[in-house]
Design a protein around this motif. Structure first.
Motif, PDB file in Angstrom:
ATOM      1  N   UNK A   1      13.155  18.994  -3.275  1.00 42.66           N
ATOM      2  CA  UNK A   1      13.177  20.338  -3.851  1.00 42.66           C
ATOM      3  C   UNK A   1      14.194  20.504  -4.973  1.00 42.66           C
ATOM      4  N   UNK A   2      15.056  19.524  -5.188  1.00 42.39           N
ATOM      5  CA  UNK A   2      16.093  19.660  -6.208  1.00 42.39           C
ATOM      6  C   UNK A   2      15.590  19.174  -7.561  1.00 42.39           C
ATOM      7  N   UNK A   3      16.164  19.717  -8.620  1.00 42.82           N
ATOM      8  CA  UNK A   3      15.855  19.275  -9.983  1.00 42.82           C
ATOM      9  C   UNK A   3      16.899  18.234 -10.375  1.00 42.82           C
ATOM     10  N   UNK A   4      16.480  16.973 -10.349  1.00 37.57           N
ATOM     11  CA  UNK A   4      17.399  15.867 -10.631  1.00 37.57           C
ATOM     12  C   UNK A   4      16.928  15.148 -11.895  1.00 37.57           C
ATOM     13  N   UNK A   5      17.862  14.901 -12.790  1.00 37.89           N
ATOM     14  CA  UNK A   5      17.550  14.268 -14.074  1.00 37.89           C
ATOM     15  C   UNK A   5      18.166  12.873 -14.115  1.00 37.89           C
ATOM     16  N   UNK A   6      17.396  11.906 -14.607  1.00 39.20           N
ATOM     17  CA  UNK A   6      17.884  10.542 -14.661  1.00 39.20           C
ATOM     18  C   UNK A   6      18.102  10.048 -16.081  1.00 39.20           C
ATOM     19  N   UNK A   7      19.139   9.224 -16.261  1.00 41.59           N
ATOM     20  CA  UNK A   7      19.422   8.593 -17.547  1.00 41.59           C
ATOM     21  C   UNK A   7      19.609   7.094 -17.329  1.00 41.59           C
ATOM     22  N   UNK A   8      19.099   6.316 -18.271  1.00 42.11           N
ATOM     23  CA  UNK A   8      19.193   4.860 -18.188  1.00 42.11           C
ATOM     24  C   UNK A   8      19.733   4.331 -19.509  1.00 42.11           C
ATOM     25  N   UNK A   9      20.682   3.396 -19.442  1.00 39.65           N
ATOM     26  CA  UNK A   9      21.228   2.776 -20.646  1.00 39.65           C
ATOM     27  C   UNK A   9      21.068   1.261 -20.542  1.00 39.65           C
ATOM     28  N   UNK A  10      20.468   0.667 -21.583  1.00 37.18           N
ATOM     29  CA  UNK A  10      20.281  -0.778 -21.648  1.00 37.18           C
ATOM     30  C   UNK A  10      20.915  -1.317 -22.921  1.00 37.18           C
ATOM     31  N   UNK A  11      21.386  -2.555 -22.852  1.00 41.49           N
ATOM     32  CA  UNK A  11      21.951  -3.202 -24.030  1.00 41.49           C
ATOM     33  C   UNK A  11      20.831  -3.578 -25.000  1.00 41.49           C
ATOM     34  N   UNK A  12      20.964  -3.172 -26.235  1.00 44.63           N
ATOM     35  CA  UNK A  12      19.933  -3.421 -27.248  1.00 44.63           C
ATOM     36  C   UNK A  12      19.781  -4.906 -27.543  1.00 44.63           C
ATOM     37  N   UNK A  13      20.875  -5.671 -27.486  1.00 40.74           N
ATOM     38  CA  UNK A  13      20.839  -7.083 -27.852  1.00 40.74           C
ATOM     39  C   UNK A  13      20.340  -7.981 -26.722  1.00 40.74           C
ATOM     40  N   UNK A  14      20.669  -7.631 -25.477  1.00 43.36           N
ATOM     41  CA  UNK A  14      20.340  -8.512 -24.347  1.00 43.36           C
ATOM     42  C   UNK A  14      19.288  -7.933 -23.410  1.00 43.36           C
ATOM     43  N   UNK A  15      19.027  -6.633 -23.501  1.00 43.97           N
ATOM     44  CA  UNK A  15      18.092  -5.999 -22.582  1.00 43.97           C
ATOM     45  C   UNK A  15      18.659  -5.794 -21.189  1.00 43.97           C
ATOM     46  N   UNK A  16      19.965  -5.996 -21.010  1.00 43.43           N
ATOM     47  CA  UNK A  16      20.580  -5.864 -19.687  1.00 43.43           C
ATOM     48  C   UNK A  16      20.918  -4.406 -19.375  1.00 43.43           C
ATOM     49  N   UNK A  17      20.792  -4.064 -18.100  1.00 46.84           N
ATOM     50  CA  UNK A  17      21.112  -2.716 -17.632  1.00 46.84           C
ATOM     51  C   UNK A  17      22.622  -2.495 -17.681  1.00 46.84           C
ATOM     52  N   UNK A  18      23.036  -1.416 -18.326  1.00 43.67           N
ATOM     53  CA  UNK A  18      24.453  -1.064 -18.404  1.00 43.67           C
ATOM     54  C   UNK A  18      24.803   0.078 -17.462  1.00 43.67           C
ATOM     55  N   UNK A  19      23.910   1.079 -17.401  1.00 46.13           N
ATOM     56  CA  UNK A  19      24.200   2.239 -16.561  1.00 46.13           C
ATOM     57  C   UNK A  19      22.902   2.924 -16.163  1.00 46.13           C
ATOM     58  N   UNK A  20      22.851   3.373 -14.914  1.00 42.95           N
ATOM     59  CA  UNK A  20      21.772   4.234 -14.440  1.00 42.95           C
ATOM     60  C   UNK A  20      22.428   5.416 -13.750  1.00 42.95           C
TER      61      UNK A  20
END
Length: 413
Positions: A161-180
């Motif tokens: 029932x909650x309004x939850x928003x997600x953000x994802x950050x990936x490294x442009x050069x390596x495609x590795x996940x930096x932050x979720x």
């Protein structure tokens, strides 16, 4: 007080172990396309030698509950986690090392081993986020791609029932996940994971938790040199089998202690035949032989094969011993465990000849050379055959014998 000191020392040792290792940094190539980066994010993490992470979450449904952790994962599927769980005003520390299908939790009494759960699998936590059906590309800032998504994390909002928003950050050069990051709009619910130290976070070393303890001593009379060689040989055999172990001196306050007595601790409980094989002198010999039918009494110089009076043979020529031949196992499903011996350059096996396998003076089995190799099948179960491979691959020694044995499983939670 002593338990507290031991607990701190154990944590410090594990931290030093995973910080000491230094791995190469990630190779940087051409920029990864935004769509490709998201699709391959999980796979790229799985290919890394190591990475560090910080992970936290908080929810107020059905009550205030959350956690804050940091740790390291390496390519051997080992992870170190350290942090705090909290529920309302109650807080508890959490130190866990995950290794394959098991995990070790540091308690006041030491390390406790148990089946591994999701709490020590950072890739599973990441997969919970990356399962989101759609990531919407938001922007590109410097070397970072940013995305938005609608998270589906029941741990944060069981009722949905909650309004939850997600953000994802990936490294442009390596495609590795930096932050979720997942956050409730105008509310306290949050979930965040940050990754760093790619390929340079170090290695994780698993604590040693013994389940079997043996009091051992030399076979017969042995000086310090012979005792030391026997201990090193047994340790090498256990290493071949990838059995974690620890030797140490018996307590000087033990009134029944004998000269040369040691304690051997094992991380898995081994059956007696395997222990005897691994600790024994381990003199392995291959002899050509003549097969002889059952006779009473048996002629002089004739041996029983596998202790069976109906299988007799007369040894004729010594072919070689420990380390002279290539030794391996065949452990196929629904087939008898087999010890395979093959010739090496300059030490070929005589084709068609009957050959005896003799270990520490006992004739265990016989086989004929077929296509340059021997297959011995009357040697017991899988673990016994694997132990024999370790023994045959290394030099013999004076040997050790078991004085007493006890299980330490009662110490585990």
């Amino acid at each position: 007080m002593r338990a507290g000191i031991s607990r701190v020392a154990a944590v410090v040792s594990v931290l030093l172990l995973f910080r000491a290792g230094c791995r190469h940094a990630v190779n940087v190539g051409p920029p990864v396309e935004p769509e490709q980066a998201v699709a391959e994010a999980s796979e790229r993490l799985g290919r890394l030698e190591s990475f560090a992470f910080r992970f936290s979450w908080h929810t107020d449904r059905p009550f205030e509950l959350g956690a804050d952790f940091s740790g390291v994962r390496d390519s051997t599927d080992r992870e170190f986690w350290r942090g705090t769980w909290y529920r309302g005003s109650s807080r508890s520390s959490f130190i866990v090392v995950g290794d394959g299908e098991v995990q070790y939790e540091l308690l006041d009494g030491g390390w406790s081993r148990e089946p591994r759960g999701i709490e020590s699998r950072v890739l599973d936590h990441i997969e919970q986020v990356l399962r989101t059906p759609e990531f919407r590309f938001h922007s590109e800032t410097g070397r970072t791609y940013r995305y938005e998504f609608d998270p589906k994390l029941p741990v944060l909002d069981p009722s949905g029932q909650k309004r939850i928003r997600g953000e994802l950050e990936l490294c442009r050069q390596t495609g590795l996940l930096l932050r979720a990051s997942c956050r409730e709009e105008n509310g306290p619910v949050r979930w965040e994971l940050r990754l760093s130290g790619f390929n340079r976070a170090g290695r994780v070393t698993v604590p040693f938790v013994p389940v079997q303890e043996l009091a051992v001593a030399p076979v017969g009379r042995a000086g310090r040199r012979e005792l030391g060689h026997a201990v090193r040989t047994v340790a090498a055999r256990l290493d071949v089998l990838e059995r974690r172990h620890r030797f140490f001196r018996a307590s000087p306050f033990d009134r029944d202690r004998r000269w040369g007595q040691l304690v051997l601790q094992l991380e898995r409980e081994e059956p007696s035949p395997v222990i005897e094989r691994l600790l024994g002198p381990g003199h392995v010999e291959l002899w050509t032989a003549e097969g002889i039918g059952p006779t009473v009494p048996a002629p002089e110089g004739v041996v029983e094969i596998g202790g069976d009076a109906s299988r007799l043979a007369r040894p004729t020529r010594l072919l070689g011993g420990n380390g002279d031949f290539a030794v391996s196992t065949e452990l196929e499903f629904l087939s008898r465990p087999t010890l395979v011996v093959a010739g090496r350059e300059g030490a070929a096996l005589p084709e068609g000849e009957l050959v005896l396998l003799v270990v520490d003076g006992r004739t265990l089995d016989a086989a004929r050379v077929r296509e340059g190799r021997l297959e011995f099948v009357a040697l017991g179960g899988r673990e016994q055959v694997k132990a024999l491979v370790a023994v045959a691959s290394l030099p013999a020694s004076a040997g050790l014998r078991v004085l007493s044995a006890r299980s330490l499983k009662a110490r585990l939670r």
